[in-house]
Design a protein around this motif. Structure first.
Motif, PDB file in Angstrom:
ATOM      1  N   PRO A 126      73.277 -11.816  -1.220  1.00  0.00           N
ATOM      2  CA  PRO A 126      73.747 -13.152  -0.923  1.00  0.00           C
ATOM      3  C   PRO A 126      73.204 -13.642   0.418  1.00  0.00           C
ATOM      4  O   PRO A 126      73.174 -12.893   1.385  1.00  0.00           O
ATOM      5  CB  PRO A 126      75.275 -13.007  -0.910  1.00  0.00           C
ATOM      6  N   GLY A 127      72.693 -14.929   0.440  1.00  0.00           N
ATOM      7  CA  GLY A 127      72.223 -15.519   1.684  1.00  0.00           C
ATOM      8  C   GLY A 127      70.788 -15.216   2.025  1.00  0.00           C
ATOM      9  O   GLY A 127      70.232 -15.794   2.959  1.00  0.00           O
ATOM     10  N   LEU A 128      70.150 -14.303   1.278  1.00  0.00           N
ATOM     11  CA  LEU A 128      68.770 -13.920   1.607  1.00  0.00           C
ATOM     12  C   LEU A 128      67.798 -15.076   1.288  1.00  0.00           C
ATOM     13  O   LEU A 128      66.862 -15.365   2.043  1.00  0.00           O
ATOM     14  CB  LEU A 128      68.383 -12.660   0.834  1.00  0.00           C
ATOM     15  N   GLY A 129      68.007 -15.805   0.163  1.00  0.00           N
ATOM     16  CA  GLY A 129      67.128 -16.953  -0.199  1.00  0.00           C
ATOM     17  C   GLY A 129      67.179 -18.045   0.847  1.00  0.00           C
ATOM     18  O   GLY A 129      66.152 -18.655   1.191  1.00  0.00           O
ATOM     19  N   GLU A 130      68.356 -18.357   1.345  1.00  0.00           N
ATOM     20  CA  GLU A 130      68.500 -19.370   2.378  1.00  0.00           C
ATOM     21  C   GLU A 130      67.742 -18.986   3.635  1.00  0.00           C
ATOM     22  O   GLU A 130      67.075 -19.827   4.275  1.00  0.00           O
ATOM     23  CB  GLU A 130      69.986 -19.574   2.678  1.00  0.00           C
ATOM     24  N   ALA A 131      67.805 -17.672   3.971  1.00  0.00           N
ATOM     25  CA  ALA A 131      67.095 -17.206   5.161  1.00  0.00           C
ATOM     26  C   ALA A 131      65.588 -17.338   4.973  1.00  0.00           C
ATOM     27  O   ALA A 131      64.848 -17.738   5.894  1.00  0.00           O
ATOM     28  CB  ALA A 131      67.459 -15.748   5.447  1.00  0.00           C
ATOM     29  N   VAL A 132      65.084 -17.093   3.759  1.00  0.00           N
ATOM     30  CA  VAL A 132      63.644 -17.215   3.471  1.00  0.00           C
ATOM     31  C   VAL A 132      63.200 -18.673   3.624  1.00  0.00           C
ATOM     32  O   VAL A 132      62.160 -18.989   4.230  1.00  0.00           O
ATOM     33  CB  VAL A 132      63.315 -16.671   2.068  1.00  0.00           C
ATOM     34  N   ARG A 133      63.993 -19.612   3.055  1.00  0.00           N
ATOM     35  CA  ARG A 133      63.639 -21.029   3.161  1.00  0.00           C
ATOM     36  C   ARG A 133      63.635 -21.501   4.615  1.00  0.00           C
ATOM     37  O   ARG A 133      62.770 -22.271   5.035  1.00  0.00           O
ATOM     38  CB  ARG A 133      64.617 -21.867   2.331  1.00  0.00           C
ATOM     39  N   ARG A 134      64.606 -21.028   5.396  1.00  0.00           N
ATOM     40  CA  ARG A 134      64.682 -21.444   6.789  1.00  0.00           C
ATOM     41  C   ARG A 134      63.468 -20.984   7.574  1.00  0.00           C
ATOM     42  O   ARG A 134      62.867 -21.725   8.353  1.00  0.00           O
ATOM     43  CB  ARG A 134      65.980 -20.891   7.411  1.00  0.00           C
ATOM     44  N   TRP A 135      63.072 -19.713   7.353  1.00  0.00           N
ATOM     45  CA  TRP A 135      61.898 -19.166   8.059  1.00  0.00           C
ATOM     46  C   TRP A 135      60.614 -19.840   7.556  1.00  0.00           C
ATOM     47  O   TRP A 135      59.671 -20.110   8.343  1.00  0.00           O
ATOM     48  CB  TRP A 135      61.805 -17.663   7.846  1.00  0.00           C
ATOM     49  N   GLU A 182      56.979 -18.926  -0.803  1.00  0.00           N
ATOM     50  CA  GLU A 182      56.549 -18.005  -1.857  1.00  0.00           C
ATOM     51  C   GLU A 182      56.051 -16.686  -1.257  1.00  0.00           C
ATOM     52  O   GLU A 182      56.367 -15.600  -1.756  1.00  0.00           O
ATOM     53  CB  GLU A 182      55.439 -18.658  -2.693  1.00  0.00           C
ATOM     54  N   LEU A 183      55.284 -16.806  -0.165  1.00  0.00           N
ATOM     55  CA  LEU A 183      54.754 -15.583   0.475  1.00  0.00           C
ATOM     56  C   LEU A 183      55.890 -14.721   1.052  1.00  0.00           C
ATOM     57  O   LEU A 183      55.893 -13.491   0.942  1.00  0.00           O
ATOM     58  CB  LEU A 183      53.757 -15.959   1.579  1.00  0.00           C
ATOM     59  N   LEU A 184      56.840 -15.374   1.685  1.00  0.00           N
ATOM     60  CA  LEU A 184      57.968 -14.617   2.265  1.00  0.00           C
ATOM     61  C   LEU A 184      58.800 -13.950   1.177  1.00  0.00           C
ATOM     62  O   LEU A 184      59.304 -12.830   1.347  1.00  0.00           O
ATOM     63  CB  LEU A 184      58.838 -15.548   3.108  1.00  0.00           C
ATOM     64  N   HIS A 185      58.946 -14.656   0.059  1.00  0.00           N
ATOM     65  CA  HIS A 185      59.659 -14.019  -1.061  1.00  0.00           C
ATOM     66  C   HIS A 185      58.932 -12.752  -1.515  1.00  0.00           C
ATOM     67  O   HIS A 185      59.562 -11.732  -1.843  1.00  0.00           O
ATOM     68  CB  HIS A 185      59.802 -15.004  -2.235  1.00  0.00           C
ATOM     69  N   ASP A 186      57.613 -12.812  -1.526  1.00  0.00           N
ATOM     70  CA  ASP A 186      56.840 -11.616  -1.918  1.00  0.00           C
ATOM     71  C   ASP A 186      57.067 -10.460  -0.927  1.00  0.00           C
ATOM     72  O   ASP A 186      57.200  -9.290  -1.307  1.00  0.00           O
ATOM     73  CB  ASP A 186      55.351 -11.967  -1.976  1.00  0.00           C
ATOM     74  N   VAL A 187      57.063 -10.789   0.376  1.00  0.00           N
ATOM     75  CA  VAL A 187      57.289  -9.755   1.411  1.00  0.00           C
ATOM     76  C   VAL A 187      58.661  -9.109   1.233  1.00  0.00           C
ATOM     77  O   VAL A 187      58.830  -7.890   1.254  1.00  0.00           O
ATOM     78  CB  VAL A 187      57.139 -10.371   2.825  1.00  0.00           C
ATOM     79  N   VAL A 188      59.644  -9.987   1.052  1.00  0.00           N
ATOM     80  CA  VAL A 188      61.008  -9.461   0.893  1.00  0.00           C
ATOM     81  C   VAL A 188      61.106  -8.565  -0.334  1.00  0.00           C
ATOM     82  O   VAL A 188      61.723  -7.510  -0.338  1.00  0.00           O
ATOM     83  CB  VAL A 188      62.025 -10.619   0.811  1.00  0.00           C
ATOM     84  N   ARG A 189      60.449  -9.051  -1.405  1.00  0.00           N
ATOM     85  CA  ARG A 189      60.501  -8.268  -2.645  1.00  0.00           C
ATOM     86  C   ARG A 189      59.853  -6.900  -2.456  1.00  0.00           C
ATOM     87  O   ARG A 189      60.355  -5.892  -2.953  1.00  0.00           O
ATOM     88  CB  ARG A 189      59.792  -9.052  -3.758  1.00  0.00           C
ATOM     89  N   ASP A 190      58.764  -6.827  -1.703  1.00  0.00           N
ATOM     90  CA  ASP A 190      58.076  -5.528  -1.490  1.00  0.00           C
ATOM     91  C   ASP A 190      58.830  -4.607  -0.524  1.00  0.00           C
ATOM     92  O   ASP A 190      58.762  -3.386  -0.641  1.00  0.00           O
ATOM     93  CB  ASP A 190      56.664  -5.791  -0.932  1.00  0.00           C
ATOM     94  N   VAL A 191      59.531  -5.186   0.440  1.00  0.00           N
ATOM     95  CA  VAL A 191      60.174  -4.366   1.489  1.00  0.00           C
ATOM     96  C   VAL A 191      61.657  -4.123   1.215  1.00  0.00           C
ATOM     97  O   VAL A 191      62.161  -3.010   1.234  1.00  0.00           O
ATOM     98  CB  VAL A 191      59.990  -5.027   2.879  1.00  0.00           C
ATOM     99  N   VAL A 192      62.386  -5.174   0.937  1.00  0.00           N
ATOM    100  CA  VAL A 192      63.846  -5.058   0.872  1.00  0.00           C
ATOM    101  C   VAL A 192      64.319  -4.473  -0.456  1.00  0.00           C
ATOM    102  O   VAL A 192      65.245  -3.662  -0.486  1.00  0.00           O
ATOM    103  CB  VAL A 192      64.478  -6.458   1.094  1.00  0.00           C
TER     104      VAL A 192
END
Length: 615
Positions: free
Chosen positions: A8-17, A36-46
């Motif tokens: 929860p709240g991770l998508g909002e943080a991606v949009r803000r950054w 889109e790029l940040l979503h990819d980073v999060v998906r690979d790391v988190v």
């Protein structure tokens, strides 16, 4: 698009950054592209991290729920929030029935509750990682269950916060086994009473510096218990011992009382509190009365008697060793007095006994250092008081501090210290050496030497060889030696004294029997003894000391008639005056010894008596 990892709240943080980076100098990408790029980073790391976390949670949950160890998780205040099935099963509750309770409420007794509370405080106030203790925990059946308890903590959601955890292993069987082993280590397996180890431990505790009031120790030893074991078998003996233990526990049932089995048929009782000797003696007499009542084992009704030593004193009047020694001395005194009775420890008697025992311990050294000498009792012929018939040889001890001691003062002690045989052998060899010297100097005027053999020497297997060797060494005829005995020795049930005397008689030694009545004389034909001399002793002689008593004279005459029928030469001992001697001579007594001649005589005095007769 869905948020990575479902957090929860991770998508909002991606949009803000993404929006912030799109307005950064040098960045030529749109906010949508950056998102889109940040979503990819999060998906690979988190996502892998989240997956690992979820796997760890699943593993912990599986371990927690299936663990055979009982586990309770609590909130920071100690209230239970999770309970696994193992803890519920151990305590007899459904897990949900334990939720909401404080961890300390799982303690069974006040002591157990306090143990849990102290453990939680220790974890909170110190750097300890865990607290371990064996406690009793509550159980649904209202009884306690023994468990090995471990308290620890897990990190909380916020930095520095912790959650208490209780982990429990069932210790019921282990505790039961340990208690059984502990009980066996301090109790007697046959009777169930405390054993000597526990008795000594509690005795030391009862005499600690902080102890007050009085303490009593009772040592009780069953009289003749070997007869039961040998006659009826060890199995019956064991049952009797269990019966004795039961009776003693019933009599000595006070709150500060311990009954213990200290040896095969020896028991000890320890009493503490405000005591006086009469109360303790009353209990002992009650116990002796109870023990005398038969214990029925099959067709056998078995009663026993006991000898008892009693000590009652203030706790500050000595240590455990002093108390035990005093009780043992009182017990020995009870046995010496005839058994089947009690004796109370007497400090004054103990002081006298200590002096006697010291004397007994010195005998061996005194014999080696030449402190003993011969002393004689002359026996004269009543027809001519100047003529020696024999001399009875005895021992005198020239003690360095106590002066001259007669044999009556040390011979009983020699019997208890094992010095009877060495003293008896020394007496025999020195007596025969003296007889040889007199025979060489005075020829036929030399008297026979008479030796009373201690029973232990009389049955010694080396006695016959010793006598023969001494006779040969001094070139003495065996008839020079008279060996004196009494009816008590002849009545020895094993017959060892009779056998020794018979062999010595065959060698040529003369046998002398001390008699006080007709029954003593009848032992001679009964055992076919080659007795040559009878020495009258005791009341039959004493009765004529002050005059002619008709009844005593008639008894004396009967004895003398029977002695003549047995072809015995008749003497007497304990003759006080010349008139006493004359009265005995008138009835047929041939020789006598006693104060009318001399109570005792040294070597020189015997020489003088022999020379006087020789002249």
């Amino acid at each position: 698009m869905p948020e990575p990892g479902g957090a929860p709240g991770l998508g909002e943080a991606v949009r803000r950054w993404a929006a912030q980076l799109a307005h950064t100098d040098g960045v030529g990408l749109s906010a949508d592209r950056l998102e889109e790029l940040l979503h990819d980073v999060v998906r690979d790391v988190v996502q892998p991290v989240e997956a690992a976390r979820e796997a760890a949670i699943r593993r912990f949950s599986a371990l927690y729920s299936t663990s055979p160890m009982g586990i309770a998780l609590a909130d920071p205040a100690g209230q239970i929030v999770e309970v696994n099935a193992a803890l519920g099963a151990l305590l007899g509750y459904k897990p949900e029935e334990l939720l909401g309770r404080h961890l300390t409420e799982l303690g069974f007794s006040r002591r157990d509750v306090e143990g849990l509370r102290n453990g939680l405080e220790e974890l909170e106030e110190t750097d300890s990682e865990q607290h371990r203790e064996r406690l009793q925990l509550i159980h649904a059946d209202d009884a306690g269950t023994w468990a090995d308890v471990t308290l620890t903590t897990l990190p909380g959601d916020r930095p520095g916060s912790t959650f208490p955890v209780l982990m429990v292993l069932d210790a019921g069987e282990v505790h039961s086994l340990q208690e059984t082993l502990r009980h066996q280590s301090v109790h007697d397996a046959l009777t169930g009473l405390s054993n000597g180890s526990r008795f000594n431990t509690l005795l030391e505790s009862a005499l600690s510096p902080s102890a007050r009031d009085q303490i009593a120790m009772v040592y009780l030893d069953i009289d003749g218990f070997k007869v039961i074991n040998d006659g009826l078998g060890a199995g019956v003996g064991d049952q009797v011992l269990r019966g004795i233990a039961r009776k003693l526990k019933e009599v000595f049932a006070g709150p500060d009382t311990l009954v213990a089995r200290l040896s095969g048929d020896g028991f000890g009782i320890l009493l503490r509190g405000k005591l006086n000797p009469s109360d303790v003696i009353g209990l002992v007499e009650q116990a002796l009365e109870e023990l005398g009542e038969p214990i029925y084992i099959g067709d056998h009704g078995i009663g026993v008697s006991a000898s008892v030593g009693i000590v009652v004193r203030d706790v500050g009047d000595g240590g455990p060793e002093d108390l035990q020694r005093a009780a043992e001395i009182a017990l020995h005194r009870a046995k010496e007095a005839g058994k089947a009775q009690w004796m109370l420890f007497d400090p004054e008697l103990d002081a006298r006994d200590r002096a006697r025992y010291r004397l007994g311990a010195e005998i061996a050294g005194a014999l080696e250092n030449g402190e003993f000498s011969l002393i004689y009792q002359p026996t004269v012929k009543l027809a001519d008081h100047g003529e020696l018939a024999a001399v009875n040889a005895g021992l005198r001890w020239h003690h360095r501090q106590l002066g001259e001691l007669d044999s009556s003062e040390f011979y009983p002690l020699a019997d208890t210290t094992g010095m009877t045989i060495p003293l008896g052998k020394w007496l025999l060899t020195q007596s025969l050496a003296a007889a040889a010297r007199w025979r060489e100097r005075y020829g036929d005027a030399a008297p026979d030497v008479c030796v009373r053999l201690p029973r232990r020497l009389a049955i010694d297997p080396d006695l016959v060889r010793l006598v023969k060797d001494q006779l040969d060494e001094h070139h003495l005829p065996a008839k020079t030696l008279r060996l004196c005995t009494d009816s008590g020795s002849l009545l020895d049930p094993r017959g060892e004294v009779l056998e020794s005397l018979s062999v010595l008689s065959d060698l040529g030694a003369k046998l002398v029997l001390t008699v006080s009545g007709s029954a003593d004389l009848e032992l001679i034909p009964k055992h076919e003894l080659k007795v040559e001399h009878a020495v009258l002793s005791g009341p039959v002689v004493d009765a004529l000391a002050d005059g002619e008593d008709e009844i005593a004279a008639r008894t004396l005459d009967q004895l003398i008639v029977r002695a003549r029928e047995l072809k015995l030469r008749i003497g007497a001992e304990g003759v006080l005056t010349t008139e006493h001697a004359e009265r005995l001579r008138a009835h047929g007594v041939l020789a006598a010894r006693g104060p009318f001649i001399a109570t005792s005589a040294t070597d020189d005095e015997v020489d003088e008596l022999i020379e006087r007769h020789a002249r």
